[in-house]
Each structure stands twice: as structure tokens, then as C-alpha cells.
Enzyme design. Sequence first.
Site, PDB file in Angstrom:
ATOM      1  N   ALA A 137       0.702  -1.156  -0.004  1.00 13.38           N
ATOM      2  CA  ALA A 137       0.078  -0.335  -0.112  1.00 13.38           C
ATOM      3  C   ALA A 137       0.822   1.115  -0.075  1.00 13.38           C
ATOM      4  O   ALA A 137       0.565   2.197  -0.683  1.00 13.38           O
ATOM      5  CB  ALA A 137      -0.287   0.051   1.313  1.00 13.38           C
TER       6      ALA A 137
ATOM      7  N   ARG B 101      -5.436  -0.380  -8.959  1.00 16.38           N
ATOM      8  CA  ARG B 101      -5.530  -1.793  -7.362  1.00 16.38           C
ATOM      9  C   ARG B 101      -6.794  -0.638  -6.981  1.00 16.38           C
ATOM     10  O   ARG B 101      -6.890   0.232  -6.144  1.00 16.38           O
ATOM     11  CB  ARG B 101      -4.227  -1.657  -6.961  1.00 16.38           C
ATOM     12  CG  ARG B 101      -3.152  -2.364  -7.220  1.00 16.38           C
ATOM     13  CD  ARG B 101      -3.903  -3.412  -7.632  1.00 16.38           C
ATOM     14  NE  ARG B 101      -3.794  -4.646  -6.707  1.00 16.38           N
ATOM     15  CZ  ARG B 101      -2.446  -4.593  -5.715  1.00 16.38           C
ATOM     16  NH1 ARG B 101      -1.455  -4.526  -5.959  1.00 16.38           N
ATOM     17  NH2 ARG B 101      -3.149  -5.743  -5.283  1.00 16.38           N
TER      18      ARG B 101
ATOM     19  N   GLN C  40       4.026 -13.549  -2.148  1.00 18.49           N
ATOM     20  CA  GLN C  40       4.578 -12.649  -1.573  1.00 18.49           C
ATOM     21  C   GLN C  40       5.987 -12.737  -0.208  1.00 18.49           C
ATOM     22  O   GLN C  40       7.050 -12.803  -0.279  1.00 18.49           O
ATOM     23  CB  GLN C  40       4.068 -11.289  -1.204  1.00 18.49           C
ATOM     24  CG  GLN C  40       3.243 -11.182  -2.854  1.00 18.49           C
ATOM     25  CD  GLN C  40       1.880 -11.300  -2.180  1.00 18.49           C
ATOM     26  OE1 GLN C  40       1.496 -12.410  -2.041  1.00 18.49           O
ATOM     27  NE2 GLN C  40       1.341 -11.034  -3.216  1.00 18.49           N
TER      28      GLN C  40
ATOM     29  N   ASP D  69      -3.709  -2.964   3.684  1.00 22.09           N
ATOM     30  CA  ASP D  69      -3.629  -2.229   2.651  1.00 22.09           C
ATOM     31  C   ASP D  69      -4.687  -1.254   3.116  1.00 22.09           C
ATOM     32  O   ASP D  69      -4.693   0.149   2.585  1.00 22.09           O
ATOM     33  CB  ASP D  69      -4.636  -2.754   1.937  1.00 22.09           C
ATOM     34  CG  ASP D  69      -2.926  -4.092   0.807  1.00 22.09           C
ATOM     35  OD1 ASP D  69      -2.991  -4.021   0.134  1.00 22.09           O
ATOM     36  OD2 ASP D  69      -2.326  -4.462   1.425  1.00 22.09           O
TER      37      ASP D  69
ATOM     38  N   ASN E 164      -6.093  -6.992   4.388  1.00 26.11           N
ATOM     39  CA  ASN E 164      -5.193  -7.602   4.342  1.00 26.11           C
ATOM     40  C   ASN E 164      -5.292  -8.820   3.253  1.00 26.11           C
ATOM     41  O   ASN E 164      -5.779  -8.891   3.347  1.00 26.11           O
ATOM     42  CB  ASN E 164      -3.268  -7.668   5.415  1.00 26.11           C
ATOM     43  CG  ASN E 164      -2.858  -8.328   5.263  1.00 26.11           C
ATOM     44  OD1 ASN E 164      -1.714  -6.875   4.829  1.00 26.11           O
ATOM     45  ND2 ASN E 164      -1.920  -8.584   5.371  1.00 26.11           N
TER      46      ASN E 164
END
Length: 367
Positions: free
Chosen positions: A56, A91, A201, A242, A252
Site C-alpha cells: 500500500a 488497484r 509474496q 492495505d 490485508n
Amino acid sequence: MKIDGTAFRSLWLDETDRWSLRIIDQTKLPWAVEMPRLTTLDQVAHAISAMLVRGAPLIGATAAYGVAIAMRADPSDAALQQAITTLSATRPTAINLRWALNRMESLLRDHPKVERAEAAYAEAAAICDEDVATNHAIGRHGLGLIRSRASAGRRVNILTHCNAGWIATVDWGTALAPIYLAHDEGIDVHVFVDETRPRNQGASLTAWELGKHGVKHTVIVDNAGGHLMQRGEIDMVIVGTDRVTNAGDVCNKIGTYLKALAARDNGIPFYVALPSSTIDWTISDGLTDIPIEERATTEVTTMTGRALDGSIATIRIVPKDSLVVNPAFDVTPARLVSGLITERGVCAASAAALSQMFPEYGRQNAV
């Protein structure tokens, strides 16, 4: 932070062309460290939507530079609005994107057109510098939580999910900032890293950056966290986010909610690290008010990695006729969050606590 001894931020202006932007292409990690140069609005928008940059705070900072690049090409009102519209669509979940674009638009809307490009670049640079200072402050406040668990030289085992490290911000990170400071202070800290399917990730990014900094860590499959908690092998959970509602609900990476449930069942503190720019003061119910990004099904049906012969390959892992859905985020209710680690300190995940911590934003939300 450093890559093989060299200090880097996650984005910077090109050394030979101060109008273009350099980033670390996170889709290539950990197999290669590539630093493409972005020179157009479309390239910046693609970098965000295709997750060459992600996290973010970094999304917001990158978008700010996207506006600056657009203003250098065309400082007109129409071009400004087109840049805001294009970048806003990249996004939908990360609130820092909207925060950064609103800040850029507010600055530039009434600015003389001949000065817009210079002003935009200066503001984007300010956003980046503020992000570094904010994340370091988050690290200092979170460090106290780790210190409290490190009595008598005891190892502190921390579970994290997804990547909320320095490559998800301009520098330092959110969830990983306290861990880096603890490591640098000499505390025996060890991180259990969720792989974080489907984009991995954790396995690809968090493990990479922790390794580069020398932090001890172990990669685990996403479903192993609860098991380790039951066995007493996790002391605390720290994740990023986020978007946070004004009442403390946390959005999240998908899978975070399950970790919070397991932590609550096992009496393990579950902390969320965030800058105040990640708080959406306009909403209170995360389950109904936060848009959840649905990403491409190919992220689930395929996987990329290094083959045994050393080549990089993408393979299909799901039967071709199976239906697939790919929500990128989930929402953890405030009741499951032990505390929010912000740049001003640690507070409860509640409207009252957030309003007290950030009175200039949240006074109207106190209950």
C-alpha cells in the site's frame, strides 16, 4: 535498506534523467533484481496494476510520481484528470493510492500550469521522504513489543503474512520495520514467513529481503501457522494492511483473517503495523465497505519458479476445467486485533482509540 551491501529505496529518480522513475521489479524477485525505468503514465499504471510495485505505501508513492511524469508530458487540466483517473483504476483496495492521488490533485488543481511538473515532482519526493520517516517510527514503536518478549536473551518467534517489508514501502517497511530494528539491536529474533499463496509474496519477497539483511527466518506453507501456534512456537503475529476502517477493521492479504483466528484461539497477540495514510476515515465496517480486489485466475492456476535445470518456468497446477476465484484480500474484524502499530504509537483497534491517536482526522468517529 540494503541489497548485497548497497543501500536502496524501493523507487528513486533515475541518476541520469531526473524526470524518469526507477523501481525494483518485484515480479522478478527472488530470481533476478531488475530495475526498470518508467517514463510514461501508462508505464507507471502498468507497474502498479501488474504488481511490479506493490504494498500500500509503495503504491501510493509510485502513483504520486506517475502524476508528476504525466504533468511533465502535459500540464493541462485534462491531463491531470486523466492521470488521476488512470492511476485510481489500477488497484481498488489499497487506500494509500487514493490518499496519494488526492494529495497530488489538491496541490496541483490551482497551481499555475507552467509550474505543475516541478511542483508535482517535489510533492512526490516529499511523500517518499515522509513514508521513510513514518515507517521508521512504526519500527521504533513495534520494537518495544518485541523487547518485552525478549527477556533473558530468549529468542522471539514472529509470524508474518505476505510482504510488509521495505520493498512494500519506500524504505523500512511496516510489519518488518520493528523486526529489522530488533535484529540490528542484537535481539534474537526469528521470523516464520507464510508463503502467501497465490502470488507467494512471503516465500519470494519477505524471505528474500530478510535474507539480504541477515534476519533469521523460516518459510512455512500458509496452513502451518495454526499448527505452530498450538505448539507454542509463535510468540506474536505482526502483519501489514492495505486499508483500516475508522473502527479498526483490517483489510490485508487473503489468509490474514485465518491467522488472526488462530492467534486468538491460542492466546497469541496479533498486531497490525500501518501508517496513518492507510486508515480510511470514511468507512467503519470493513466487511461491507472495503472493495475486495479480484485478480486474474492465472495467479492461482499457474506458478512460476526456478526449474531444476536453472531455468525460470511457469507451469499449470490446476486442472484446466476447474473453476477458480482469486480474491486478493480479506478483512480481519477489529475484535481479533491486539493492537495497531502506527507512527504515533500502539493503540487499540477501535474508533475511540484511533480518534484519540489521530484527533485531527478521527474526532468525528469516536464512539
